[in-house]
Write a protein that holds these residues in place. Structure first.
Motif, PDB file in Angstrom:
ATOM      1  N   LEU A  25     -30.467  21.511   5.855  1.00 48.81           N
ATOM      2  CA  LEU A  25     -30.283  20.573   7.018  1.00 48.81           C
ATOM      3  C   LEU A  25     -30.184  19.062   6.336  1.00 48.81           C
ATOM      4  O   LEU A  25     -29.638  18.305   6.701  1.00 48.81           O
ATOM      5  CB  LEU A  25     -31.348  20.501   8.010  1.00 48.81           C
ATOM      6  N   ALA A  26     -31.152  18.972   5.343  1.00 49.87           N
ATOM      7  CA  ALA A  26     -31.249  17.583   4.500  1.00 49.87           C
ATOM      8  C   ALA A  26     -29.771  17.487   3.930  1.00 49.87           C
ATOM      9  O   ALA A  26     -29.178  16.498   3.482  1.00 49.87           O
ATOM     10  CB  ALA A  26     -32.404  17.703   3.494  1.00 49.87           C
ATOM     11  N   SER A  27     -29.233  18.649   3.208  1.00 46.50           N
ATOM     12  CA  SER A  27     -27.901  18.474   2.449  1.00 46.50           C
ATOM     13  C   SER A  27     -26.625  18.204   3.269  1.00 46.50           C
ATOM     14  O   SER A  27     -25.843  17.544   2.954  1.00 46.50           O
ATOM     15  CB  SER A  27     -27.668  19.891   1.636  1.00 46.50           C
ATOM     16  N   VAL A  28     -26.867  18.911   4.529  1.00 48.60           N
ATOM     17  CA  VAL A  28     -25.780  18.399   5.506  1.00 48.60           C
ATOM     18  C   VAL A  28     -25.881  16.945   5.810  1.00 48.60           C
ATOM     19  O   VAL A  28     -24.977  16.448   5.966  1.00 48.60           O
ATOM     20  CB  VAL A  28     -25.912  19.228   6.820  1.00 48.60           C
ATOM     21  N   LEU A  29     -26.983  16.534   6.205  1.00 43.84           N
ATOM     22  CA  LEU A  29     -27.278  15.050   6.543  1.00 43.84           C
ATOM     23  C   LEU A  29     -26.800  14.047   5.463  1.00 43.84           C
ATOM     24  O   LEU A  29     -26.513  12.869   5.623  1.00 43.84           O
ATOM     25  CB  LEU A  29     -28.696  14.770   7.064  1.00 43.84           C
ATOM     26  N   ILE A  30     -27.292  14.343   4.339  1.00 44.01           N
ATOM     27  CA  ILE A  30     -27.014  13.548   3.146  1.00 44.01           C
ATOM     28  C   ILE A  30     -25.794  13.645   2.542  1.00 44.01           C
ATOM     29  O   ILE A  30     -25.301  12.758   1.988  1.00 44.01           O
ATOM     30  CB  ILE A  30     -28.370  13.542   2.099  1.00 44.01           C
ATOM     31  N   GLY A  31     -25.438  14.850   2.431  1.00 45.39           N
ATOM     32  CA  GLY A  31     -24.296  15.302   1.733  1.00 45.39           C
ATOM     33  C   GLY A  31     -24.640  16.160   0.491  1.00 45.39           C
ATOM     34  O   GLY A  31     -25.774  15.742  -0.330  1.00 45.39           O
ATOM     35  N   GLY A  32     -23.876  16.785  -0.187  1.00 43.68           N
ATOM     36  CA  GLY A  32     -24.344  17.718  -1.321  1.00 43.68           C
ATOM     37  C   GLY A  32     -24.250  18.993  -1.158  1.00 43.68           C
ATOM     38  O   GLY A  32     -24.376  19.439   0.070  1.00 43.68           O
ATOM     39  N   GLY A  33     -24.265  19.645  -2.072  1.00 43.94           N
ATOM     40  CA  GLY A  33     -24.347  21.083  -1.931  1.00 43.94           C
ATOM     41  C   GLY A  33     -25.491  21.840  -2.593  1.00 43.94           C
ATOM     42  O   GLY A  33     -26.597  21.150  -2.928  1.00 43.94           O
ATOM     43  N   GLY A  34     -25.391  23.109  -2.781  1.00 46.75           N
ATOM     44  CA  GLY A  34     -26.449  23.609  -3.702  1.00 46.75           C
ATOM     45  C   GLY A  34     -26.623  25.112  -2.971  1.00 46.75           C
ATOM     46  O   GLY A  34     -25.885  25.510  -1.866  1.00 46.75           O
ATOM     47  N   GLY A  35     -27.317  25.671  -3.647  1.00 49.11           N
ATOM     48  CA  GLY A  35     -27.572  27.214  -3.381  1.00 49.11           C
ATOM     49  C   GLY A  35     -28.918  27.350  -2.524  1.00 49.11           C
ATOM     50  O   GLY A  35     -29.752  26.186  -2.412  1.00 49.11           O
ATOM     51  N   ILE A  36     -29.368  28.600  -2.234  1.00 50.76           N
ATOM     52  CA  ILE A  36     -30.506  28.909  -1.479  1.00 50.76           C
ATOM     53  C   ILE A  36     -31.852  28.462  -2.334  1.00 50.76           C
ATOM     54  O   ILE A  36     -32.575  27.903  -1.689  1.00 50.76           O
ATOM     55  CB  ILE A  36     -30.555  30.289  -1.215  1.00 50.76           C
ATOM     56  N   LEU A  37     -31.597  28.678  -3.621  1.00 56.72           N
ATOM     57  CA  LEU A  37     -32.824  28.195  -4.196  1.00 56.72           C
ATOM     58  C   LEU A  37     -33.165  26.491  -4.481  1.00 56.72           C
ATOM     59  O   LEU A  37     -34.183  26.113  -4.237  1.00 56.72           O
ATOM     60  CB  LEU A  37     -32.519  28.623  -6.178  1.00 56.72           C
ATOM     61  N   ARG A  38     -32.033  25.820  -4.370  1.00 55.55           N
ATOM     62  CA  ARG A  38     -31.754  24.311  -4.214  1.00 55.55           C
ATOM     63  C   ARG A  38     -32.556  24.006  -2.743  1.00 55.55           C
ATOM     64  O   ARG A  38     -33.347  23.197  -2.911  1.00 55.55           O
ATOM     65  CB  ARG A  38     -30.538  23.823  -4.540  1.00 55.55           C
ATOM     66  N   TYR A  39     -31.994  24.799  -1.885  1.00 48.76           N
ATOM     67  CA  TYR A  39     -32.391  24.371  -0.453  1.00 48.76           C
ATOM     68  C   TYR A  39     -33.881  24.640  -0.414  1.00 48.76           C
ATOM     69  O   TYR A  39     -34.626  23.775   0.180  1.00 48.76           O
ATOM     70  CB  TYR A  39     -31.512  25.019   0.644  1.00 48.76           C
ATOM     71  N   LEU A  40     -34.432  25.663  -0.976  1.00 52.05           N
ATOM     72  CA  LEU A  40     -35.732  26.167  -0.870  1.00 52.05           C
ATOM     73  C   LEU A  40     -36.602  25.227  -1.616  1.00 52.05           C
ATOM     74  O   LEU A  40     -37.673  24.861  -0.964  1.00 52.05           O
ATOM     75  CB  LEU A  40     -35.928  27.650  -1.503  1.00 52.05           C
ATOM     76  N   ILE A  41     -36.276  24.850  -2.855  1.00 51.11           N
ATOM     77  CA  ILE A  41     -37.168  23.844  -3.430  1.00 51.11           C
ATOM     78  C   ILE A  41     -37.298  22.352  -2.754  1.00 51.11           C
ATOM     79  O   ILE A  41     -38.278  21.905  -2.505  1.00 51.11           O
ATOM     80  CB  ILE A  41     -36.518  23.609  -5.184  1.00 51.11           C
ATOM     81  N   THR A  42     -35.865  21.960  -2.279  1.00 53.31           N
ATOM     82  CA  THR A  42     -35.922  20.664  -1.689  1.00 53.31           C
ATOM     83  C   THR A  42     -36.590  20.927  -0.296  1.00 53.31           C
ATOM     84  O   THR A  42     -37.472  19.750  -0.121  1.00 53.31           O
ATOM     85  CB  THR A  42     -34.356  20.539  -1.226  1.00 53.31           C
ATOM     86  N   GLY A  43     -36.402  21.680   0.356  1.00 49.38           N
ATOM     87  CA  GLY A  43     -37.116  22.021   1.734  1.00 49.38           C
ATOM     88  C   GLY A  43     -38.845  22.100   1.691  1.00 49.38           C
ATOM     89  O   GLY A  43     -39.608  21.522   2.091  1.00 49.38           O
ATOM     90  N   ILE A  44     -39.378  22.647   0.574  1.00 48.55           N
ATOM     91  CA  ILE A  44     -40.685  23.010   0.318  1.00 48.55           C
ATOM     92  C   ILE A  44     -41.252  21.772  -0.173  1.00 48.55           C
ATOM     93  O   ILE A  44     -42.283  21.092   0.252  1.00 48.55           O
ATOM     94  CB  ILE A  44     -40.806  24.002  -0.768  1.00 48.55           C
ATOM     95  N   VAL A  45     -40.713  20.778  -1.209  1.00 48.20           N
ATOM     96  CA  VAL A  45     -41.222  19.717  -1.323  1.00 48.20           C
ATOM     97  C   VAL A  45     -40.949  18.598  -0.336  1.00 48.20           C
ATOM     98  O   VAL A  45     -42.075  17.774   0.078  1.00 48.20           O
ATOM     99  CB  VAL A  45     -40.240  19.128  -2.712  1.00 48.20           C
TER     100      VAL A  45
END
Length: 85
Positions: free
Chosen positions: A21-41
């Motif tokens: 959701l953060a990548s959708v709101l801010i823009g940018g991409g990434g894979g599931i690992l990037r989503y996981l790390i960003t979301g946990i932090v």
């Protein structure tokens, strides 16, 4: 599945969803690992900030409240990372 394993799975799902959701709101991409790390932090950052600022979302559903908190934190993390980089 025991309680600890279930809690970790739910935490991971919240992290992945918040990162996405953060990548959708801010823009940018990434894979599931990037989503996981960003979301946990983001979950830690959002939880800390909402607690420190005494922000209550007023959402009755605990899962949804945690997703919103983690997403807000993830957005802050992404913005700070872009400013620093």
């Amino acid at each position: 599945m025991n309680v600890e394993t279930r809690a970790l799975v739910v935490f991971a799902v919240i992290g992945i969803l918040a990162g996405f959701l953060a990548s959708v709101l801010i823009g940018g991409g990434g894979g599931i690992l990037r989503y996981l790390i960003t979301g946990i932090v983001g979950a830690f950052v959002g939880g800390y900030l909402f607690d420190a600022l005494k922000i209550d979302l007023g959402i009755g559903n605990k899962f949804l409240s945690e997703v919103v908190t983690a997403t807000a934190g993830a957005v802050i993390v992404v913005i700070l990372a872009r400013v620093i980089a």
